[in-house]
Write a protein that holds these residues in place. Sequence first.
Motif, PDB file in Angstrom:
ATOM      1  N   SER A   1       0.852  -1.157  -0.048  1.00 53.91           N
ATOM      2  CA  SER A   1      -0.024  -0.063  -0.005  1.00 53.91           C
ATOM      3  C   SER A   1       0.952   1.347  -0.108  1.00 53.91           C
ATOM      4  O   SER A   1       0.530   2.217  -0.772  1.00 53.91           O
ATOM      5  CB  SER A   1      -1.181  -0.129   1.096  1.00 53.91           C
TER       6      SER A   1
ATOM      7  N   THR B   1       2.173   1.628  -3.620  1.00 54.33           N
ATOM      8  CA  THR B   1       1.149   1.978  -4.476  1.00 54.33           C
ATOM      9  C   THR B   1       0.964   3.366  -4.377  1.00 54.33           C
ATOM     10  O   THR B   1       0.785   4.275  -5.236  1.00 54.33           O
ATOM     11  CB  THR B   1      -0.150   1.380  -4.146  1.00 54.33           C
ATOM     12  N   GLU B   2       1.130   4.058  -3.090  1.00 52.09           N
ATOM     13  CA  GLU B   2       0.859   5.559  -2.772  1.00 52.09           C
ATOM     14  C   GLU B   2       2.009   6.313  -3.428  1.00 52.09           C
ATOM     15  O   GLU B   2       1.959   7.283  -3.803  1.00 52.09           O
ATOM     16  CB  GLU B   2       0.846   5.838  -1.134  1.00 52.09           C
TER      17      GLU B   2
END
Length: 173
Positions: free
Chosen positions: A101, A104-105
Amino acid sequence: MSNALSLVVPLILLGTAIYALSGKVDVFSALVEGAKGGLRTVANIFPSLLVLFPAIYMLRACGALDALANVLAPVFTRLGIPAECAPLMLLRPVSGSGALSVATEMIENHGVDSLVGRTAAVMMGATETTFYVMSVYFGAAGNKKCRHAIPAALCADLAGFLAAAWISKCFWA
């Protein structure tokens, strides 16, 4: 070639069935024993996972991970690692999904073709979720003595992070 590869799993199942029938193996009993062993493994590793996942969530939710990343960012920059990769480097040894995550950010914020995005992608492939793997493997084996394994694995992660940053700079900077 792809036709041959698509037959691998059915051939393995067929071979296992033929072996079981010819060797007079009680397949059902073997499956039940395997399921019992799997449940014992889950029971052994569950407590460490029960502690690990909420701890990761709390570190991210309270901002401690970002604060530590900000403190360590100058050190990472001097090592040739983009400062934006600091949260990924801190989270990857602990949680694969948390690191995914964060990566991805980073890719969404900086772009897929940016040095930060590419470095994050290479770091994800070059390192491992050390503490998760250690808890699963040592828990499954019932081994409580992991004195040298964790520092060695963390050194390997650090080498993976450094190599990922340097290789990314060589190819895309």
